[in-house]
Write a protein that holds these residues in place. Sequence first.
Motif, short mmCIF file in Angstrom:
data_model
loop_
_atom_site.label_atom_id
_atom_site.label_comp_id
_atom_site.label_asym_id
_atom_site.label_seq_id
_atom_site.Cartn_x
_atom_site.Cartn_y
_atom_site.Cartn_z
N SER A 15 1.48 18.47 -3.99
CA SER A 15 2.80 19.09 -3.78
C SER A 15 3.63 18.38 -2.72
CB SER A 15 2.64 20.56 -3.40
OG SER A 15 1.84 20.68 -2.22
N THR A 16 2.98 17.73 -1.74
CA THR A 16 3.73 17.09 -0.67
C THR A 16 3.16 15.71 -0.35
OG1 THR A 16 2.37 18.10 1.07
CG2 THR A 16 4.38 19.28 0.41
N ASP B 287 0.83 -1.21 0.00
CA ASP B 287 0.00 0.00 0.00
C ASP B 287 0.86 1.26 0.00
OD1 ASP B 287 -2.19 -1.66 0.04
OD2 ASP B 287 -2.54 -1.46 2.21
N LEU B 288 1.99 1.23 0.71
CA LEU B 288 2.87 2.40 0.74
C LEU B 288 3.52 2.62 -0.61
CD1 LEU B 288 4.51 1.93 4.25
CD2 LEU B 288 2.84 3.66 3.58
N VAL B 289 3.89 1.54 -1.30
CA VAL B 289 4.46 1.67 -2.64
C VAL B 289 3.44 2.28 -3.59
CG1 VAL B 289 5.25 0.36 -4.64
CG2 VAL B 289 6.18 -0.14 -2.37
N VAL B 290 2.21 1.82 -3.51
CA VAL B 290 1.14 2.39 -4.34
C VAL B 290 0.93 3.86 -4.01
CG1 VAL B 290 -1.34 2.29 -4.84
CG2 VAL B 290 0.00 0.18 -4.66
N GLN B 291 0.98 4.22 -2.73
CA GLN B 291 0.79 5.60 -2.32
C GLN B 291 1.89 6.50 -2.87
OE1 GLN B 291 0.51 6.03 1.93
NE2 GLN B 291 0.47 8.26 1.87
N ILE B 292 3.13 6.03 -2.83
CA ILE B 292 4.25 6.83 -3.35
C ILE B 292 4.13 7.01 -4.85
CG2 ILE B 292 6.75 6.87 -3.63
CD1 ILE B 292 6.96 5.39 -0.95
N ASN B 293 3.84 5.94 -5.57
CA ASN B 293 3.75 6.02 -7.03
C ASN B 293 2.57 6.88 -7.47
OD1 ASN B 293 6.04 4.47 -7.60
ND2 ASN B 293 4.90 2.56 -7.38
N GLU B 294 1.46 6.82 -6.74
CA GLU B 294 0.32 7.67 -7.07
C GLU B 294 0.66 9.14 -6.85
OE1 GLU B 294 -2.89 6.26 -4.72
OE2 GLU B 294 -3.49 4.70 -6.16
N PHE B 295 1.41 9.44 -5.81
CA PHE B 295 1.83 10.82 -5.59
C PHE B 295 2.74 11.30 -6.71
CE2 PHE B 295 5.35 13.47 -4.02
CZ PHE B 295 4.66 14.65 -3.73
N LEU B 296 3.68 10.47 -7.13
CA LEU B 296 4.59 10.86 -8.21
C LEU B 296 3.84 11.11 -9.52
CD1 LEU B 296 7.50 8.35 -7.48
CD2 LEU B 296 7.45 10.80 -6.96
N ALA B 297 2.76 10.37 -9.73
CA ALA B 297 2.00 10.52 -10.98
C ALA B 297 1.01 11.67 -10.94
CB ALA B 297 1.26 9.23 -11.30
N ASP B 298 0.67 12.16 -9.75
CA ASP B 298 -0.30 13.24 -9.61
C ASP B 298 0.43 14.57 -9.51
OD1 ASP B 298 -2.42 14.86 -9.11
OD2 ASP B 298 -3.14 13.79 -7.34
N TRP B 299 0.48 15.33 -10.57
CA TRP B 299 1.22 16.59 -10.59
C TRP B 299 0.56 17.67 -9.74
CZ3 TRP B 299 2.55 17.20 -16.52
CH2 TRP B 299 3.40 16.12 -16.91
N GLN B 300 -0.70 17.50 -9.37
CA GLN B 300 -1.38 18.51 -8.59
C GLN B 300 -1.06 18.44 -7.10
OE1 GLN B 300 -5.56 18.16 -9.42
NE2 GLN B 300 -5.35 18.86 -11.56
#
Length: 236
Positions: A128-129, A113-126
Amino acid sequence: MFQLRSQSETRLEVRCYSTWGRMAAFGFIVGGLALLVLWGQVVSLRCTRLGPSTVSCDYRAGWLVFGGRVQTVEVRGAELPGSRSIYGVNLITAGDELPVTRVWALGYRRQRDLVVQINEFLADWQRSTLSIPSFYPWWRYLLLAAPLFAGLLLLSLLPAVTLTLQKESGLTLQRRTWWRRQTCTYPLSQIETILLQPRPLRSALLHLRPAAQSPHSLPGLTRANRARLIALINQF
């Protein structure tokens, strides 16, 4: 354990406590400390987007309450390599892979789940943190510290009994733990017989007749120590 603390013509003082019980308690304490040292790592991650395709992350790995060293890397993704028993989160950086965690199969779901969370953040340009206070669940540290707490609890409950014979004042039995102290005093004129009753896997019972209506338990006495204690009392 039988310890002769003092012996004279007018005073005899011995102390009894369970050696095996203390060894077991210290074994739990040492084992708990070893688990905390080996597996008590706290890993956190805080990422900030610097641009559409640039994300800088502060990776911190410390031990429990100690912050640890902060490493700043440019993260481009996360992966969860492993086998059927051990898995680990790796951060894909600009130059190499950064291993973050290493867990048994029981912790696979959280790491996934943490890996998915990190990759989703990297793909979402909107966004910021991204902040991950800990890659490990809170109950992991309770499990690691459980042997330490069990050892401290066992050590606090183990009694030490001090038996003091004085010709002027009588017989005094003092039972002490970390939490409680109990003292019983009997004049020698009221004691006709002193007997030790052995019990399998339990503390021996000291009978004072007719002074004490209920016996007193003496921990840690082996057969040889029981015979030695009775001999010292009779000699006194």
